[in-house]
Design a protein around this motif. Structure first.
Motif, PDB file in Angstrom:
ATOM      1  N   ASN A 107      25.738 -11.134 -18.285  1.00  0.00           N
ATOM      2  CA  ASN A 107      24.689 -11.746 -17.445  1.00  0.00           C
ATOM      3  C   ASN A 107      23.594 -10.751 -17.069  1.00  0.00           C
ATOM      4  O   ASN A 107      23.169 -10.647 -15.913  1.00  0.00           O
ATOM      5  CB  ASN A 107      25.302 -12.356 -16.172  1.00  0.00           C
ATOM      6  CG  ASN A 107      25.983 -13.680 -16.445  1.00  0.00           C
ATOM      7  OD1 ASN A 107      26.170 -14.069 -17.585  1.00  0.00           O
ATOM      8  ND2 ASN A 107      26.367 -14.375 -15.393  1.00  0.00           N
ATOM      9  N   GLU A 126      21.079 -15.369 -14.593  1.00  0.00           N
ATOM     10  CA  GLU A 126      22.000 -16.194 -13.805  1.00  0.00           C
ATOM     11  C   GLU A 126      23.132 -16.774 -14.641  1.00  0.00           C
ATOM     12  O   GLU A 126      24.292 -16.813 -14.210  1.00  0.00           O
ATOM     13  CB  GLU A 126      21.237 -17.344 -13.125  1.00  0.00           C
ATOM     14  CG  GLU A 126      20.303 -16.926 -12.005  1.00  0.00           C
ATOM     15  CD  GLU A 126      19.030 -16.270 -12.511  1.00  0.00           C
ATOM     16  OE1 GLU A 126      18.682 -16.491 -13.696  1.00  0.00           O
ATOM     17  OE2 GLU A 126      18.399 -15.532 -11.739  1.00  0.00           O
ATOM     18  N   THR A 127      22.814 -17.241 -15.854  1.00  0.00           N
ATOM     19  CA  THR A 127      23.810 -17.960 -16.662  1.00  0.00           C
ATOM     20  C   THR A 127      24.218 -17.229 -17.932  1.00  0.00           C
ATOM     21  O   THR A 127      25.218 -17.574 -18.546  1.00  0.00           O
ATOM     22  CB  THR A 127      23.259 -19.345 -17.056  1.00  0.00           C
ATOM     23  OG1 THR A 127      22.087 -19.182 -17.860  1.00  0.00           O
ATOM     24  CG2 THR A 127      22.906 -20.156 -15.813  1.00  0.00           C
TER      25      THR A 127
END
Length: 292
Positions: free
Chosen positions: A150, A247-248
């Protein structure tokens, strides 16, 4: 005899009008005419360069139709109204191609001959197929490693035509592509991690570059600054952006404002082979021909 007399009168009127026109002809009037035709030329060039030939023909038909109305009935189509009519028509055409117009005003210039950056791409320095494949593998490996952890990243694949303001906003590197260097630049505490990395051919040209953000509002709200920058640069320059979400961890490929999310290994390989098209073997060109 009457027809000859009428023709003679018409010719005399035309001659008098021409004399009166050039008598009052001043420098300001000449500038206005030049600007008027430059505007028409610019709009026509934008339409032609973007394969909108039919729209360009329609644009000229409307202009000629307005000009004909002005000649036949100057009371309905006055000179001022005709000027406003052409400006309005030109404005509509430019709005339709607002993204393309940005490219003209962003001072997009190809890298000058003889600079180190151009020597590594564009045919001035040839690389073997094995070198190209190693570059592709290193870039993909770095993106996938950052995706697993990430770590946010933004890589721009340039063809030598980036706006000079973008390169000047970052730090010039001019280093060989390596997985470790790419990951090191985007390490969260590294000084250049918030900017974009620019790859030109087989070298990392610059890092920490600031990109223009897209002004479109049709994209999902979860797209942050990094994604909007990746989209924005593809709207003003002929580049491909590779984004890793902080974030993902999702990897996205951006080309001409179009975002392809959840890019896996095969999709990244295909996008990079498309970028290194000229240096790929014929078999790979056939496989990626649809993307190009």
């Amino acid at each position: 005899m009457g027809r000859l007399l009428a023709a003679s009168i018409d010719f005399k009127t035309l001659k008098d009008n021409a004399v009166a026109f050039f008598k009052d002809f001043g420098a300001i009037y000449a500038v206005e005419i030049c600007l008027f035709f430059l505007m028409i030329f610019f709009v026509s060039k934008v339409l032609r360069d973007n394969d909108a030939t039919k729209l360009m023909v329609l644009y000229w038909v409307f202009i000629l139709a307005g000009g004909a109305m002005h000649l036949f009935d100057s009371q309905i189509m006055t000179q001022q109204f005709f000027l406003f009519y052409v400006i309005l028509l030109s404005g509509i055409m430019l709005i339709l191609f607002s993204v393309e117009v940005k490219k003209y005003f962003w001072d997009v210039q190809p890298t000058k001959k003889g600079t180190p950056s151009e020597k590594t791409f564009g045919g001035l320095e040839t690389r073997s197929q094995a070198d190209t494949e190693r570059c592709i593998e290193k870039i993909v490996k770095a993106l996938q490693n950052m995706s697993k952890n990430n770590v946010g990243a933004l890589v721009v694949l340039s063809k030598g035509g980036l706006p000079k303001q973008v390169l000047q906003s970052g730090v010039m590197i001019d280093a060989e592509i390596s997985t470790e260097l790419i990951e090191g630049v985007f390490f969260p505490k590294a000084p250049l991690h918030d900017g974009a990395m620019v790859i030109l051919g087989h070298k990392i040209q610059a890092a920490g570059c600031f990109l223009p953000l897209t002004q479109k509002t049709s994209y999902p709200k979860e797209y942050g600054t990094r994604h909007r920058a990746a989209i924005g640069i593809t709207e003003v320059a002929n580049v491909i952006s590779l984004v890793v979400s902080e974030e993902t961890g999702i990897i996205s490929i951006v080309d001409k404002g179009n975002v392809t999310r959840y890019a896996d290994y095969d999709m990244l390989i295909m996008a990079l082979k498309d970028y290194y098209w000229q240096e790929m073997p014929l078999t790979d060109k056939r496989r990626s021909g649809g993307m190009r």
